[in-house]
Write a protein that holds these residues in place. Sequence first.
Motif, PDB file in Angstrom:
ATOM      1  N   UNK A  18       0.830  -1.196   0.000  1.00  0.00           N
ATOM      2  CA  UNK A  18       0.000   0.000   0.000  1.00  0.00           C
ATOM      3  C   UNK A  18       0.871   1.255   0.000  1.00  0.00           C
ATOM      4  N   UNK A  19       1.990   1.219   0.750  1.00  0.00           N
ATOM      5  CA  UNK A  19       2.931   2.346   0.732  1.00  0.00           C
ATOM      6  C   UNK A  19       3.560   2.500  -0.653  1.00  0.00           C
ATOM      7  N   UNK A  20       3.810   1.359  -1.329  1.00  0.00           N
ATOM      8  CA  UNK A  20       4.396   1.405  -2.669  1.00  0.00           C
ATOM      9  C   UNK A  20       3.441   2.084  -3.645  1.00  0.00           C
ATOM     10  N   UNK A  21       2.135   1.711  -3.596  1.00  0.00           N
ATOM     11  CA  UNK A  21       1.160   2.340  -4.491  1.00  0.00           C
ATOM     12  C   UNK A  21       1.004   3.820  -4.186  1.00  0.00           C
ATOM     13  N   UNK A  22       1.156   4.196  -2.917  1.00  0.00           N
ATOM     14  CA  UNK A  22       1.031   5.609  -2.549  1.00  0.00           C
ATOM     15  C   UNK A  22       2.198   6.416  -3.092  1.00  0.00           C
ATOM     16  N   UNK A  23       3.413   5.882  -2.980  1.00  0.00           N
ATOM     17  CA  UNK A  23       4.592   6.609  -3.461  1.00  0.00           C
ATOM     18  C   UNK A  23       4.612   6.703  -4.987  1.00  0.00           C
ATOM     19  N   UNK A  24       4.077   5.701  -5.689  1.00  0.00           N
ATOM     20  CA  UNK A  24       4.142   5.677  -7.155  1.00  0.00           C
ATOM     21  C   UNK A  24       2.731   5.821  -7.746  1.00  0.00           C
ATOM     22  N   UNK A  25       2.146   6.989  -7.516  1.00  0.00           N
ATOM     23  CA  UNK A  25       0.802   7.236  -8.002  1.00  0.00           C
ATOM     24  C   UNK A  25       0.724   7.242  -9.513  1.00  0.00           C
ATOM     25  N   UNK A  26       1.663   7.910 -10.171  1.00  0.00           N
ATOM     26  CA  UNK A  26       1.629   8.009 -11.618  1.00  0.00           C
ATOM     27  C   UNK A  26       1.784   6.636 -12.263  1.00  0.00           C
ATOM     28  N   UNK A  27       2.754   5.852 -11.765  1.00  0.00           N
ATOM     29  CA  UNK A  27       2.956   4.527 -12.342  1.00  0.00           C
ATOM     30  C   UNK A  27       1.721   3.643 -12.132  1.00  0.00           C
ATOM     31  N   UNK A  28       1.110   3.782 -10.951  1.00  0.00           N
ATOM     32  CA  UNK A  28      -0.110   3.003 -10.692  1.00  0.00           C
ATOM     33  C   UNK A  28      -1.232   3.412 -11.640  1.00  0.00           C
ATOM     34  N   UNK A  29      -1.339   4.723 -11.887  1.00  0.00           N
ATOM     35  CA  UNK A  29      -2.363   5.201 -12.817  1.00  0.00           C
ATOM     36  C   UNK A  29      -2.128   4.646 -14.211  1.00  0.00           C
ATOM     37  N   UNK A  30      -0.840   4.642 -14.675  1.00  0.00           N
ATOM     38  CA  UNK A  30      -0.537   4.086 -15.992  1.00  0.00           C
ATOM     39  C   UNK A  30      -0.948   2.611 -16.067  1.00  0.00           C
ATOM     40  N   UNK A  31      -0.629   1.865 -15.009  1.00  0.00           N
ATOM     41  CA  UNK A  31      -0.986   0.444 -14.996  1.00  0.00           C
ATOM     42  C   UNK A  31      -2.501   0.246 -15.045  1.00  0.00           C
ATOM     43  N   UNK A  32      -3.230   1.082 -14.331  1.00  0.00           N
ATOM     44  CA  UNK A  32      -4.685   0.974 -14.350  1.00  0.00           C
ATOM     45  C   UNK A  32      -5.253   1.349 -15.706  1.00  0.00           C
ATOM     46  N   UNK A  33      -4.682   2.386 -16.368  1.00  0.00           N
ATOM     47  CA  UNK A  33      -5.125   2.745 -17.710  1.00  0.00           C
ATOM     48  C   UNK A  33      -4.886   1.584 -18.680  1.00  0.00           C
ATOM     49  N   UNK A  34      -3.729   0.952 -18.535  1.00  0.00           N
ATOM     50  CA  UNK A  34      -3.440  -0.197 -19.397  1.00  0.00           C
ATOM     51  C   UNK A  34      -4.406  -1.345 -19.160  1.00  0.00           C
ATOM     52  N   UNK A  35      -4.714  -1.622 -17.877  1.00  0.00           N
ATOM     53  CA  UNK A  35      -5.674  -2.682 -17.561  1.00  0.00           C
ATOM     54  C   UNK A  35      -7.056  -2.354 -18.110  1.00  0.00           C
ATOM     55  N   UNK A  36      -7.424  -1.054 -18.050  1.00  0.00           N
ATOM     56  CA  UNK A  36      -8.718  -0.641 -18.600  1.00  0.00           C
ATOM     57  C   UNK A  36      -8.766  -0.868 -20.099  1.00  0.00           C
ATOM     58  N   UNK A  37      -7.675  -0.528 -20.774  1.00  0.00           N
ATOM     59  CA  UNK A  37      -7.640  -0.711 -22.224  1.00  0.00           C
ATOM     60  C   UNK A  37      -7.721  -2.188 -22.596  1.00  0.00           C
ATOM     61  N   UNK A  38      -6.976  -3.029 -21.854  1.00  0.00           N
ATOM     62  CA  UNK A  38      -7.003  -4.464 -22.143  1.00  0.00           C
ATOM     63  C   UNK A  38      -8.395  -5.048 -21.899  1.00  0.00           C
ATOM     64  N   UNK A  39      -9.019  -4.685 -20.755  1.00  0.00           N
ATOM     65  CA  UNK A  39     -10.347  -5.200 -20.446  1.00  0.00           C
ATOM     66  C   UNK A  39     -11.375  -4.749 -21.475  1.00  0.00           C
ATOM     67  N   UNK A  40     -11.303  -3.468 -21.878  1.00  0.00           N
ATOM     68  CA  UNK A  40     -12.242  -2.970 -22.881  1.00  0.00           C
ATOM     69  C   UNK A  40     -12.037  -3.676 -24.212  1.00  0.00           C
ATOM     70  N   UNK A  41     -10.767  -3.913 -24.575  1.00  0.00           N
ATOM     71  CA  UNK A  41     -10.487  -4.605 -25.835  1.00  0.00           C
ATOM     72  C   UNK A  41     -11.019  -6.034 -25.807  1.00  0.00           C
ATOM     73  N   UNK A  42     -10.822  -6.725 -24.672  1.00  0.00           N
ATOM     74  CA  UNK A  42     -11.334  -8.096 -24.552  1.00  0.00           C
ATOM     75  C   UNK A  42     -12.855  -8.117 -24.652  1.00  0.00           C
ATOM     76  N   UNK A  43     -13.510  -7.176 -23.950  1.00  0.00           N
ATOM     77  CA  UNK A  43     -14.960  -7.125 -24.007  1.00  0.00           C
ATOM     78  C   UNK A  43     -15.475  -6.850 -25.403  1.00  0.00           C
ATOM     79  N   UNK A  44     -14.834  -5.893 -26.103  1.00  0.00           N
ATOM     80  CA  UNK A  44     -15.258  -5.572 -27.466  1.00  0.00           C
ATOM     81  C   UNK A  44     -15.015  -6.748 -28.405  1.00  0.00           C
ATOM     82  N   UNK A  45     -13.879  -7.430 -28.230  1.00  0.00           N
ATOM     83  CA  UNK A  45     -13.574  -8.554 -29.111  1.00  0.00           C
ATOM     84  C   UNK A  45     -14.556  -9.706 -28.897  1.00  0.00           C
TER      85      UNK A  45
END
Length: 701
Positions: A18-45
Amino acid sequence: MASSETSPRPEQGAPAWLEFLTRRRKETAYALFGAAAVAAAIGAWVGYRHNWENGPIWLWALTLGIIALGAGLWQWFREPAAQVSEIEATRLMVLTAGGLAGLVTTVVLGLGLVWQWWPHIAGGWKVWQGEEGWRIWVTVLALVSGLMVMFVSLQLARTETRTSAGLRRLLYGYNAALTGLLLLAILVVLNVLTYLPAKPFSVLSKPYDWTTQSIYSLSPKSENILKSLDRSVRVYVIMRASGELYPRVRALLENCQAVTDRIQVEYLSPEANLQRVEELRAEYKFGDQREGLLVVYGTGSSPENVHFIPPSALVEGPRMMGGEVQAFHGESALISALAFMMENKKRPVLYFTQGNGEPALRDFSRPDGLGQLRQRLEDHGYYQVKGLQLSAREGAGSDDPSVVVAKEVPADADTVVIVRPTEQFPAHALDALREYLNKRKGKLIALLGMIRNPADRSQMKHTGIEELLREFNVQVGDEVVLHDSLATDGLPVDLVTVRAATDSMGAARGPLAGAFADAGFRLILPRTVQSANRPDSPYHVDVLLEVPTRYGPWTQSNLLQLSNAYYLELVKRGELQNRLSRRPVPVAVTVSESDSSVPRDEIHAHLRSGHQKPRLVVIGDGDWVGNTYMAGTQGYFYDLFASCLAWLRERPASIGIEPKKSDVFRWNANTNISRMVWLPAILALVGIIGLGTSVWVVRRR
């Protein structure tokens, strides 16, 4: 105090991740954006690939993408707050996103797959072990994993509930949602476990029908026939789902599938599945029928394996106002068709003797006519019914095309039936019956009755059948049975209530009597029928029907003393009690024959072992098969006759009460539908609010 409320609260002992996610907010956001894109792509496919048919899967993937996108935006754009620390904000994000992801997985994916794959999930043990069994495990995995994600997410807030009001409210809300989903999952699992063939789960699948007419369950006779199926049966229901018969037919077939796994059902709309219907029409040749039930017994498309039941055969009586039908007897139509196909569509031939004062087979006008019985036997029993007039010479003709005139019983006779003859059988007719019974081992049903002797009306007239039956160890008495009117709620003394015979332990005497253990029959002045007690006879006689002692039976040989007035005179003189029988009085028997290869000194032991052939049924009254009783409103009289035929033909599965006809219920025109809907809803709402208020008051204290 004010400054302490606005300053960020320090975190102690927070998890390292939890401390790691707090210190690296931007990196966590990038990872979540990537997961969103992958999930949306899977759903659309998935949606595009399967023409958007797998709704739960693509909707779940797209929803997860939205949750991940929202969590990423939270991490990217949120600003530090005075009352919430950085690590607490991250905790809220993980808690919310994880909880929503678990909720969506459980509800959208898990329950969605249950809904979409319900035919496979409810298909039973056989389907689960087939090629489609993987669907069960995918559904279980979705439900369990969703609940696990929610549970793990909730653990993040447990250490903070005492210090954070927001987390406390969120945790309580999550707990309520999780508890509800767990309860729902338990109910789903319990319903699915009922399809397991092992105890105790199989006990849960037993249906309980609480309706007065048992419209949601099958009769014991139907269950016996279904259990005796020796081949698989495919039923194609060609009906509109919006039709009035569709829900009744579906409930009937689901009840049948609950009894046996040999029945497979396919529902087809005559419009939406037109191509499939035309393929079946071309293969099974069921004509131009637009709707109905196509029943295929076993494999192949030969006429012996195919039977089509039109909608008109599923209902009885004219249509009422509003297009509804009077009665639904699809169970009788379907079960009779199955029994008929089990016989390879060979109609057993029944010969009713004629020419000796018996009622006419095609007579519908007289109360004692046999028109109704013949029609029911042909339409629902799939019998071929003919009249038989035994003649002294060959080649004699008959004015009635339904009556066969012959010197002997025809070779195709399955059973011969004698119904209440009033004239003496000629010698050649008795000889023909004797040859049929002795040499050809034929089957006979003899329904006799009280016939006065014209020369002396106080005595019984013999027709020659009595002497013939004595050769088969049956004694038909010259007296009739009456009863104590006071013991039967004032019924006329000549309307005698009889019941299935029982032994000294109260058990029914054989399967035929056992099938009617709970039924009562009212016969008109039946003659006594019992064993002739011939110890050297190979014929074993069992009592089928009797007048119990609780009805106060008594017999009368003087046929001029059968009135209520004579009964009242006996009561007045105090003589009735001396006339009452201390034992049940038999009025019907069954006759079985032992195997001729068994030594005579072993006959009785052989009979007790069950190695015996049904031969005769003899009943001391024949009025109960007339039109008045066979019209369908007089109890189980037709069921009794059909069961006697089934017993003689050694078809135990067909013994019992015929599948019922259930009425179609309609709302009363004055019924207040709105009040029936809103009143329970308001009461439930008031109860919930009252319970919640009580809990709130208690917790405030």
